[in-house]
Write an enzyme that holds these catalytic residues in place. Structure first.
Site, PDB file in Angstrom:
ATOM      1  N   GLU A 137     -16.749  61.871  28.945  1.00 10.88           N
ATOM      2  CA  GLU A 137     -16.046  62.630  29.976  1.00 10.88           C
ATOM      3  C   GLU A 137     -15.375  61.703  30.993  1.00 10.88           C
ATOM      4  OE1 GLU A 137     -18.872  66.604  29.538  1.00 10.88           O
ATOM      5  OE2 GLU A 137     -18.928  65.488  31.433  1.00 10.88           O
ATOM      6  N   ASN A 180     -18.656  78.383  39.144  1.00 10.35           N
ATOM      7  CA  ASN A 180     -19.939  77.839  39.601  1.00 10.35           C
ATOM      8  C   ASN A 180     -19.798  76.484  40.309  1.00 10.35           C
ATOM      9  OD1 ASN A 180     -19.445  76.292  37.370  1.00 10.35           O
ATOM     10  ND2 ASN A 180     -21.363  76.741  36.324  1.00 10.35           N
ATOM     11  N   LYS A 212     -14.895  72.252  41.107  1.00 12.04           N
ATOM     12  CA  LYS A 212     -14.060  73.234  40.396  1.00 12.04           C
ATOM     13  C   LYS A 212     -13.135  73.998  41.365  1.00 12.04           C
ATOM     14  CE  LYS A 212     -17.263  73.826  36.533  1.00 12.04           C
ATOM     15  NZ  LYS A 212     -17.920  74.814  35.627  1.00 12.04           N
ATOM     16  N   HIS A 220     -19.112  70.941  37.813  1.00  7.25           N
ATOM     17  CA  HIS A 220     -19.524  70.553  36.456  1.00  7.25           C
ATOM     18  C   HIS A 220     -20.189  69.197  36.555  1.00  7.25           C
ATOM     19  CE1 HIS A 220     -19.377  69.473  32.192  1.00  7.25           C
ATOM     20  NE2 HIS A 220     -18.987  68.283  32.623  1.00  7.25           N
ATOM     21  N   TYR A 245     -13.156  70.953  27.319  1.00  9.53           N
ATOM     22  CA  TYR A 245     -14.198  71.944  26.968  1.00  9.53           C
ATOM     23  C   TYR A 245     -14.194  72.284  25.474  1.00  9.53           C
ATOM     24  CZ  TYR A 245     -15.638  72.921  31.808  1.00  9.53           C
ATOM     25  OH  TYR A 245     -16.160  72.836  33.081  1.00  9.53           O
TER      26      TYR A 245
HETATM   27  P1  CMP Z   1     -19.935  73.811  32.971  1.00 17.16           P
HETATM   28  O1  CMP Z   1     -21.147  73.026  33.310  1.00 17.16           O
HETATM   29  O2  CMP Z   1     -18.641  73.260  33.427  1.00 17.16           O
HETATM   30  O3  CMP Z   1     -19.871  73.997  31.373  1.00 17.16           O
HETATM   31  C1  CMP Z   1     -19.234  75.106  30.754  1.00 17.16           C
HETATM   32  C2  CMP Z   1     -18.765  76.133  31.738  1.00 17.16           C
HETATM   33  O4  CMP Z   1     -18.464  77.401  31.203  1.00 17.16           O
HETATM   34  C3  CMP Z   1     -19.863  76.428  32.754  1.00 17.16           C
HETATM   35  O5  CMP Z   1     -20.072  75.296  33.583  1.00 17.16           O
HETATM   36  C4  CMP Z   1     -19.293  77.677  33.419  1.00 17.16           C
HETATM   37  O6  CMP Z   1     -18.319  77.359  34.386  1.00 17.16           O
HETATM   38  C5  CMP Z   1     -18.579  78.363  32.255  1.00 17.16           C
HETATM   39  N1  CMP Z   1     -19.255  79.549  31.745  1.00 17.16           N
HETATM   40  C6  CMP Z   1     -18.785  80.802  31.826  1.00 17.16           C
HETATM   41  N2  CMP Z   1     -19.624  81.668  31.253  1.00 17.16           N
HETATM   42  C7  CMP Z   1     -20.681  80.957  30.790  1.00 17.16           C
HETATM   43  C8  CMP Z   1     -21.877  81.305  30.101  1.00 17.16           C
HETATM   44  N3  CMP Z   1     -22.160  82.564  29.763  1.00 17.16           N
HETATM   45  N4  CMP Z   1     -22.729  80.306  29.785  1.00 17.16           N
HETATM   46  C9  CMP Z   1     -22.437  79.018  30.112  1.00 17.16           C
HETATM   47  N5  CMP Z   1     -21.317  78.642  30.760  1.00 17.16           N
HETATM   48  C10 CMP Z   1     -20.437  79.601  31.104  1.00 17.16           C
END
Ligand code: CMP
Length: 139
Positions: free
Chosen positions: A127, A113, A10, A116, A50
């Site tokens: 995906e 984070n 990311k 993904h 998403y």
């Molecule tokens: P990802 O695994 O890419 O899937 C959805 C993304 O939303 C997650 O990682 C985070 O980057 C983002 N995100 C932000 N806030 C939240 C939350 N409260 N719960 C889950 N995903 C979140």
């Protein structure tokens, strides 16, 4: 069984020049990079990717974050690749991620984070198809 899964490094990670460090952790977890490209996602791509989170309160922020800089999209291959990738990523929220995981080491927040990874084999196929043509994947 040998599987393929889909991974994104990311914008928070590419910004900090962590593409290699993250990829090394994926490889050390037994995953092989069989496709990789650095892209700037468009808003439409991020919204489409998403779409399952469309109704969530964090959706708009998530889309803005994912287009805030380049990402590296990858196809990873290995034994039980979906589970192996999820294990090495760690929990979505870095505060809950285990020692030795990518998110524990590098994630800045639940949103930023660092990585993904597909949550199931079915989603992995969807995906992978979203970002790669078959001929871009070289096993
Ligand atoms: P990802 O695994 O890419 O899937 C959805 C993304 O939303 C997650 O990682 C985070 O980057 C983002 N995100 C932000 N806030 C939240 C939350 N409260 N719960 C889950 N995903 C979140």
């Amino acid at each position: 069984a040998t599987e393929r899964t889909f991974s994104i490094i990311k914008p928070d990670a590419t910004r900090r020049n962590l593409t290699g460090a993250v990829t090394k952790m994926l490889e050390e977890a037994g995953l092989r990079v069989v496709a990789s490209k650095r892209i700037q996602m468009t808003q439409a791509q991020a919204e489409g990717f998403y779409a399952v989170h469309k109704e969530r309160p964090f959706f708009n922020d998530l889309v803005s974050f994912m287009i805030s800089g380049p990402v590296v999209v990858q196809v990873l291959e290995g034994e039980d690749a979906v589970a192996a990738n999820r294990k090495v990523m760690g929990a979505t929220n870095p505060a809950q991620a285990e020692e030795g995981t990518i998110r524990k080491a590098y994630a800045e927040s639940i949103e930023a984070n660092s990585v993904h990874g597909s949550d199931s084999l079915d989603n992995a196929k969807i995906e992978i198809d979203f970002f790669f043509k078959p001929e871009e994947i070289v096993g």
